[in-house]
Design an enzyme around this catalytic site. Sequence first.
Site: not given
Ligand code: KIV
Length: 253
Positions: A43-44, A82, A111, A113, A181
């Site tokens: 989600d970056s 994500d 994924k 969090e 992280e």
């Molecule tokens: O969103 C992302 O890019 C991430 C990584 C930094 C692990 O969760």
Amino acid sequence: MKKLNLRDIRKSKQKNLQVLTCYDFQTAILLNQTDLDMILVGDSLGNVMLGYETTIEVSLTEMEIFAGAVRRGAPDKFLIVDMPFGSYSTIPQGIHSATKLFQKTRAEAVKLEGAFPYQLKLIERLTQTGIPVMGHIGLTPQSVHQLGGYFTHGKNESSAERLMKEAKALEAAGVFSLVLEMVDENVATEISKSLSIPTIGIGSGKKTDGQVLVINDLLKLGPNMPPKFCTPVADLFETKKELINQYLVDQRK
Ligand code: KIV
């Protein structure tokens, strides 16, 4: 390189698994032709592709669009997507969102969090329904306001103990791998030794079972310096700018 499956990954302790983020079709084609182990549609993308201030603004639809593009470009890589902020605030909502994301994007895993009790239950339910889940603890950017900023976790005893507890609980809940992280290097090392699933570090030292980086940081695709833990292999922002400026000079000759 053979496409990894869940069993391969679970067995990859201390194998230095390499993961990069990816958000678009053409970069996915490129990564598909490398030896990379896994791709993460993080989600970056909210920060680097959409210019949002935090990942909190990213929607499920946006994750679906970007992850779909990456899947089409990289059919031969194990793909993780994500779950965005607000898409798993309750167990039923999390099951609904993960199912949609998993079906629509044809990713191999999602994924999420955190390690609160309801999230552990959600992970159990998802893995029981056949959706593999990667965990993510330490700095969890979706909780940046709750955490009070971006900083290294595990620097004092209570924080280190909490991280270890969370890691073990996530493993017991069924995650196949765990992102650490911005976790203190010694704590990340201890957690990695204590788990039987591979840990994937970012800004957490070199002793995790693998590393993940944001591709935009690694290639320096943007104008800002990447975080300290990432040494870029190029400065594609400047290189591309120079090439375009040269093209414009040539056009105007
Ligand atoms: O969103 C992302 O890019 C991430 C990584 C930094 C692990 O969760």
